[in-house]
Design a protein around this motif. Structure first.
Motif, PDB file in Angstrom:
ATOM      1  N   LEU A  76       0.859  -1.084   0.036  1.00 34.09           N
ATOM      2  CA  LEU A  76      -0.125  -0.139   0.140  1.00 34.09           C
ATOM      3  C   LEU A  76       0.856   1.177   0.196  1.00 34.09           C
ATOM      4  O   LEU A  76       1.513   1.458   1.021  1.00 34.09           O
ATOM      5  CB  LEU A  76      -0.882  -0.019   1.290  1.00 34.09           C
ATOM      6  CG  LEU A  76      -2.059  -0.670   1.160  1.00 34.09           C
ATOM      7  CD1 LEU A  76      -1.751  -2.418   1.107  1.00 34.09           C
ATOM      8  CD2 LEU A  76      -3.248  -0.558   2.221  1.00 34.09           C
ATOM      9  N   GLY A  78       0.392   4.364   0.440  1.00 31.10           N
ATOM     10  CA  GLY A  78      -0.167   5.294   1.252  1.00 31.10           C
ATOM     11  C   GLY A  78       0.279   6.752   1.206  1.00 31.10           C
ATOM     12  O   GLY A  78       0.417   7.574   2.006  1.00 31.10           O
ATOM     13  N   SER A  99      -3.801  10.320   3.327  1.00 31.17           N
ATOM     14  CA  SER A  99      -3.083   9.010   3.411  1.00 31.17           C
ATOM     15  C   SER A  99      -3.914   7.886   3.958  1.00 31.17           C
ATOM     16  O   SER A  99      -4.582   8.033   5.164  1.00 31.17           O
ATOM     17  CB  SER A  99      -1.781   9.062   4.025  1.00 31.17           C
ATOM     18  OG  SER A  99      -1.194   7.996   4.108  1.00 31.17           O
ATOM     19  N   ALA A 100      -3.744   6.678   3.462  1.00 30.65           N
ATOM     20  CA  ALA A 100      -4.410   5.571   4.029  1.00 30.65           C
ATOM     21  C   ALA A 100      -3.903   5.189   5.507  1.00 30.65           C
ATOM     22  O   ALA A 100      -4.694   4.622   6.322  1.00 30.65           O
ATOM     23  CB  ALA A 100      -4.157   4.469   3.196  1.00 30.65           C
ATOM     24  N   PRO A 108      -5.464  -0.001   7.007  1.00 23.84           N
ATOM     25  CA  PRO A 108      -5.877  -0.455   5.915  1.00 23.84           C
ATOM     26  C   PRO A 108      -5.336  -1.935   5.712  1.00 23.84           C
ATOM     27  O   PRO A 108      -5.774  -2.874   4.883  1.00 23.84           O
ATOM     28  CB  PRO A 108      -5.511   0.293   4.794  1.00 23.84           C
ATOM     29  CG  PRO A 108      -4.403   1.258   5.422  1.00 23.84           C
ATOM     30  CD  PRO A 108      -4.882   1.150   6.849  1.00 23.84           C
ATOM     31  N   PHE A 421      -9.452   5.940  -4.438  1.00 20.72           N
ATOM     32  CA  PHE A 421      -8.865   5.363  -3.452  1.00 20.72           C
ATOM     33  C   PHE A 421      -8.963   5.832  -1.981  1.00 20.72           C
ATOM     34  O   PHE A 421      -8.458   5.524  -0.979  1.00 20.72           O
ATOM     35  CB  PHE A 421      -7.384   5.039  -3.638  1.00 20.72           C
ATOM     36  CG  PHE A 421      -6.912   4.512  -4.975  1.00 20.72           C
ATOM     37  CD1 PHE A 421      -7.184   3.389  -5.246  1.00 20.72           C
ATOM     38  CD2 PHE A 421      -6.458   5.640  -6.012  1.00 20.72           C
ATOM     39  CE1 PHE A 421      -6.830   2.828  -6.729  1.00 20.72           C
ATOM     40  CE2 PHE A 421      -6.139   5.012  -7.133  1.00 20.72           C
ATOM     41  CZ  PHE A 421      -6.179   3.767  -7.724  1.00 20.72           C
ATOM     42  N   PRO A 425      -7.976   2.114  -0.103  1.00 22.85           N
ATOM     43  CA  PRO A 425      -6.645   2.678  -0.536  1.00 22.85           C
ATOM     44  C   PRO A 425      -5.867   1.826  -1.690  1.00 22.85           C
ATOM     45  O   PRO A 425      -6.289   0.517  -1.834  1.00 22.85           O
ATOM     46  CB  PRO A 425      -5.747   2.514   0.732  1.00 22.85           C
ATOM     47  CG  PRO A 425      -6.641   2.448   1.921  1.00 22.85           C
ATOM     48  CD  PRO A 425      -7.685   1.835   1.416  1.00 22.85           C
TER      49      PRO A 425
END
Length: 485
Positions: A76, A78, A99-100, A108, A421, A425
């Motif tokens: 990910l 991110g 951001s994730a 996530p 996303f 994400p």
């Protein structure tokens, strides 16, 4: 005799055939058979423990079917994503997706771990492999702390089966992620449809008015009219400059005509003659004949045969020269005679200069006339279209306002589409499913190494037991010596 009788009753080799009770009966050090009894006892213990250790290991290695494991890794990235829509500084809408990993309450990677092990993922993977759901093992998913890495392992009876299973789970995962993102986008945009339709009707009405006026005037915008006016002004400046160049070129050509006494057309014909080798040879021959005439005139009278012969040869050479000049230039004999055929060198250069500048003057004159006609035509057209261009500018300004409002509404309602996303994400394949080259189970090397290690530990324990009496005696003696001191 009695002694002999006792010997006869003793079975042969009785001292070399120890009975089983002799081995079990504990002997003291120094007694006969003590060492053999001790070795036998330690060997029995070692064989018993060796059987306990190696029997399950051998059973595991011989009975366990081979299993292969395919590995893959997801990541990910991110990173946060921002988007901004700005319509001519009138309307603006912005969106920002964090951001994730910005929130500590939501992970996530944990979400995707649960999704990878979900039943619907395994059902979809089993359907793609055309196997029963129970035949597909649940994947092993590991997360790397403080990173966005997700490691997945999938087992199979063969290397290709393990890889196919991992690939099927991966494809089912991405298909499910796409479906979840699509559903999220549909839910978000459903609430803004009505307002967008109203703004669209307003923009459509204004656009129809602008299009109608554009069709009438032929202008797409006020800027286009301004650009055409500027272009026509530039054309006028070019026209003035070109007129001055034309006048300069005309004066230069006239000066060359006066100096040479020839027009550009005659100069071109003269250059044609100067480039003809046969004509030049005839000119050379005529010059030689003229020299003969001069020499004869200086020695003989006008009626002398040699004088007459030289003059006749010269006249024939001249006629041949004029005949060739007529054939090359296409002029009559009188016109060809007007050309000064006896001068070369700098005169040839001047003739070529006259021809070249006359051609440039003709081209410049044609360009000037064409540009002048276009300038006059554009000037009249732009004077008629000035008022319509002003009306078009007003209508386009109204259209920009309506379009800005419409675009802002769309941007507010559809800004979530910029970043698909936001809720789920972005996840990428860092390592594709691997094709294992060796089985992961049974682990022969590890099993044998464990058995060897356990065997060595048993040998170490028995060795300590073997030397325990000497070690104890040594410690007791050392203690007595310390007490005596």
């Amino acid at each position: 005799m009695a002694f002999h009788s006792d010997i006869s009753k003793t079975p042969p080799n009785a001292d070399f055939l120890p009975r089983f009770d002799r081995i079990l009966r504990k002997k003291q050090p120094g007694q006969a058979g003590y060492l053999f009894q001790r070795i036998s006892r330690y060997a029995g213990v070692f064989l018993m423990w060796a059987a306990i250790i190696w029997t399950p290991i051998v059973g595991y290695l011989t009975s366990t079917p081979p299993s292969y494991t395919s590995h893959l890794s997801l990541i990910l990235p991110g990173a946060g994503v921002s988007a901004s829509v700005n319509i001519d500084n009138i309307g603006q809408a912005s969106s920002y997706a964090s951001s994730a990993f910005a929130s500590n309450s939501i992970s996530p990677t944990q979400t995707y771990k649960r999704l990878l092990r979900a039943d619907r993922i395994l059902d979809a993977a089993a359907a793609s492999l055309q196997v029963h759901r129970n035949a597909l093992p649940r994947p092993k998913v590991d997360l790397v702390d403080q990173t966005g890495l997700i490691h997945l392992e999938m087992t199979g009876a063969s290397p290709q089966q393990a890889k196919d299973r991992a690939q099927a789970v991966l494809e089912a995962f991405f298909t499910e992620i796409t479906a979840l993102r699509t559903d999220d986008q549909l839910v978000r945009e459903a609430g803004a449809v009505i307002a967008i339709e109203e703004y669209r009707d307003s923009v459509q009405a204004t656009r129809l008015a602008v299009t109608s006026l554009q069709n009438e005037t032929g202008f797409l915008s006020r800027d286009q009219f301004t650009a055409q006016v500027t272009e026509n002004d530039t054309r006028y400046a070019t026209l003035i400059k070109m007129r001055a160049q034309l006048e300069d070129k005309t004066a230069y050509v006239q000066a060359l005509e006066t100096a040479l006494g020839l027009s550009p057309e005659y100069a071109a014909r003269a250059l044609d003659l100067y480039s003809d080798r046969q004509y030049l040879a005839l000119v050379q021959e005529a010059a030689e004949k003229a020299a003969d005439v001069s020499q004869a005139r200086s020695r003989f009278g006008p009626r002398h045969p040699r004088m007459i012969k030289a003059q006749t040869a010269y006249d024939e050479a001249q006629r041949a020269t004029f005949t060739k000049a007529t054939a090359v230039t296409g002029l009559s004999s009188n016109q060809a005679a007007q050309l000064n055929l006896s001068q070369f060198g700098d005169r040839t250069t001047l003739l070529a200069e006259l021809v070249r500048n006359a051609a440039e003057r003709a081209g410049l004159d044609a360009r000037y006339n064409t540009l002048n006609r276009r300038f006059s035509r554009e000037k009249n057209r732009l004077e008629r279209a000035a008022q319509a261009a002003a009306q078009l500018e007003d209508l386009q300004r109204d259209f920009q306002v309506a379009e800005a409002v419409f675009a802002s509404a769309i941007a507010r309602g559809q800004s979530s589409k910029v970043d698909v996303f936001a809720s789920y994400p972005l996840v990428q394949v860092l390592e594709n499913p691997s094709l294992p080259d060796a089985p992961s189970s049974p682990r022969t090397k590890i099993a044998i190494a464990a058995g060897v290690a356990a065997t060595l530990m048993i040998l170490l324990a028995l060795s300590l037991g073997w030397v325990r009496r000497g070690l104890i005696n040594w410690l007791i003696g050392l203690r007595k010596e310390q007490d005596l001191v």
